[in-house]
Design a protein around this motif. Sequence first.
Motif, PDB file in Angstrom:
ATOM      1  N   GLN A   1       0.838  -1.193   0.000  1.00 15.63           N
ATOM      2  CA  GLN A   1       0.000   0.000   0.000  1.00 15.63           C
ATOM      3  C   GLN A   1       0.876   1.248   0.000  1.00 15.63           C
TER       4      GLN A   1
ATOM      5  N   TYR B   1      -5.194   9.422  -0.685  1.00 15.99           N
ATOM      6  CA  TYR B   1      -5.437   8.659  -1.915  1.00 15.99           C
ATOM      7  C   TYR B   1      -4.552   7.427  -1.902  1.00 15.99           C
ATOM      8  N   LYS B   2      -5.138   6.240  -2.126  1.00 11.32           N
ATOM      9  CA  LYS B   2      -4.446   4.971  -1.900  1.00 11.32           C
ATOM     10  C   LYS B   2      -4.180   4.241  -3.204  1.00 11.32           C
ATOM     11  N   TYR B   3      -3.139   3.406  -3.154  1.00 14.42           N
ATOM     12  CA  TYR B   3      -2.841   2.483  -4.250  1.00 14.42           C
ATOM     13  C   TYR B   3      -2.458   1.150  -3.638  1.00 14.42           C
ATOM     14  N   TYR B   4      -3.072   0.058  -4.143  1.00 14.51           N
ATOM     15  CA  TYR B   4      -2.793  -1.282  -3.652  1.00 14.51           C
ATOM     16  C   TYR B   4      -2.289  -2.156  -4.804  1.00 14.51           C
ATOM     17  N   THR B   5      -1.356  -3.030  -4.482  1.00 11.98           N
ATOM     18  CA  THR B   5      -0.958  -4.112  -5.368  1.00 11.98           C
ATOM     19  C   THR B   5      -0.472  -5.253  -4.486  1.00 11.98           C
TER      20      THR B   5
ATOM     21  N   ALA C   1       2.742   2.692  -7.911  1.00 11.11           N
ATOM     22  CA  ALA C   1       1.912   3.711  -7.261  1.00 11.11           C
ATOM     23  C   ALA C   1       2.175   5.085  -7.856  1.00 11.11           C
TER      24      ALA C   1
ATOM     25  N   ALA D   1       0.412   5.372 -11.040  1.00  9.57           N
ATOM     26  CA  ALA D   1      -1.022   5.567 -10.836  1.00  9.57           C
ATOM     27  C   ALA D   1      -1.328   6.998 -10.374  1.00  9.57           C
ATOM     28  N   PHE D   2      -0.451   7.588  -9.551  1.00 10.86           N
ATOM     29  CA  PHE D   2      -0.650   8.958  -9.083  1.00 10.86           C
ATOM     30  C   PHE D   2      -0.356   9.981 -10.181  1.00 10.86           C
TER      31      PHE D   2
ATOM     32  N   PHE E   1      -8.630  -4.143  -7.281  1.00 12.75           N
ATOM     33  CA  PHE E   1      -8.767  -2.887  -8.022  1.00 12.75           C
ATOM     34  C   PHE E   1     -10.115  -2.227  -7.724  1.00 12.75           C
TER      35      PHE E   1
ATOM     36  N   THR F   1     -10.099  -0.726  -4.236  1.00 10.14           N
ATOM     37  CA  THR F   1      -9.329   0.522  -4.193  1.00 10.14           C
ATOM     38  C   THR F   1     -10.161   1.697  -4.695  1.00 10.14           C
TER      39      THR F   1
ATOM     40  N   ASN G   1     -11.196   5.014  -2.360  1.00 10.43           N
ATOM     41  CA  ASN G   1     -10.812   6.369  -2.733  1.00 10.43           C
ATOM     42  C   ASN G   1     -12.028   7.277  -2.942  1.00 10.43           C
TER      43      ASN G   1
END
Length: 495
Positions: free
Chosen positions: A139, A147-151, A168, A171-172, A256, A259, A263
Amino acid sequence: MYRWHKIQMLQKGGMKLKKIARTLGLSINTVRKYVRGQSPPEFQRSKCLSQLNPYVSQIQEMVEKKYIGTRIYRELLSLGYRGGIAQIRRYIRKWKQDSRKAARVTTRVETDPGQQAQYDWKEWMLPVKEQSVKIYLHQVILSYSRYKYYTFSLTLTRFDIMRAIQAAFLAFGGTPLELWIDNPKQMILTHRKNGVIGYQEDFLKFCGLYGIEPTACQPYRAQTKGKVERPFHTIQEQFLRGLKVSDLQEFEAGLFSFTLEENQRKNRDLGEAPLERFQRESPSLRPLPSLEPTSLFEREPRQITSDGYLHYGGNRYPVSMELALQEVWVESVFGRELKVYAKTGELMLTLPLVLSRQTQRPTHPEHEILNEAYREKRKQKQGAVVEKFKAAFGSVGEAYLEGLRQKVSGNLQWHLHEILKYEEVFGLEAVLHSIKACLTLGAYHKNSVQRLIQVHLKPQPLDPLKPLPLVHNLPAGSLIRELSDYASLTEVSHV
């Protein structure tokens, strides 16, 4: 307290002070004191000085050195202390409790847009079909907007962590100024109490490429990066717990979707959805570098086997037969897929990695195609020999061919090939005459043809004054002469 209450009740009931004093048996001055004091009386404990007061600093210093109670007591006796050991132990216990409470005191810190991001990972056992697979959930969260990003990955190397952070940032659409992390060994060599931090060299190169300042939080104090800690509890309870998937692609799609929902959900502390705040924060992020950090990721040399398989992690992966016996470089991505590069650095293909150890060699999709092409080519070659035989000997050859198929079907091509060689040496007429004789006798073998040729072509006596003709491409043992043919040579040698 009871006296004060009684005086207040009587006085507010209209009774005079002198009568109150006579009723309660108190002096008039005492009654006046309680009437004038509006607040209830409080008990005042007399303060006494402890015998430990002169030695507090020495006790704290010895506790930090991990001295036990009896050792501290003995040291204080030498300094003039005259109290007991129980008093020392009570003080040490209370001082430790106060220190732990002080360490738990936290303050909330809010950062400006584009200033800070926080990273952390979580381990989880995910049911995939009938097996349980260990995954590592990564994360990255922007501190201002949340604002989050997961993988996720199946392995946890420093390259997996850097790949997750890189994904991430993509993605941002940009990078912050700071990156707060925990103290994993994949990125931190040492983090001492005096604040000295040693980072892994590869991680420093990665941060330098993006122009980010890394900051490791205080050891054993997760509150330092608290913005990334709470969401892990949410994703664990709201998504991971009880989840079963048929494959990792299904899990990736579900992650996905989760997430996106997180957000768009309003944050309780901020009163806004992370997506709304991210739209304001996005312009403050710095642009991504033009140079990708792929050169920093580890690659291993491999050689493709002669039958077109790539060996990795104890498993075999079929690749194009055009790569057989070639040297390549391989790179594991999150333990989920394998990138194969040529020696020149060009990406050639990407293979999904197998979750479990293979029990047998997987089928190569090109082998059957190549084998079928080989069989077809072989049939064509064999058919060419048959057609050549038919063209050379006509209907006689076709009749002989049918009988040959019944007698020597396994070596049919070899017999035909040898008989055609006889035709080159002895001529078409001699071989055709021999084949006709074989049909009459029912003899279907190349040796029968050879013997009948020798009978048909009876050799003439040799002229001793004429040199022997040179016969090219003569098969071994193809001519047999009688000893009487050489009698004239013997007589000439004795003249």
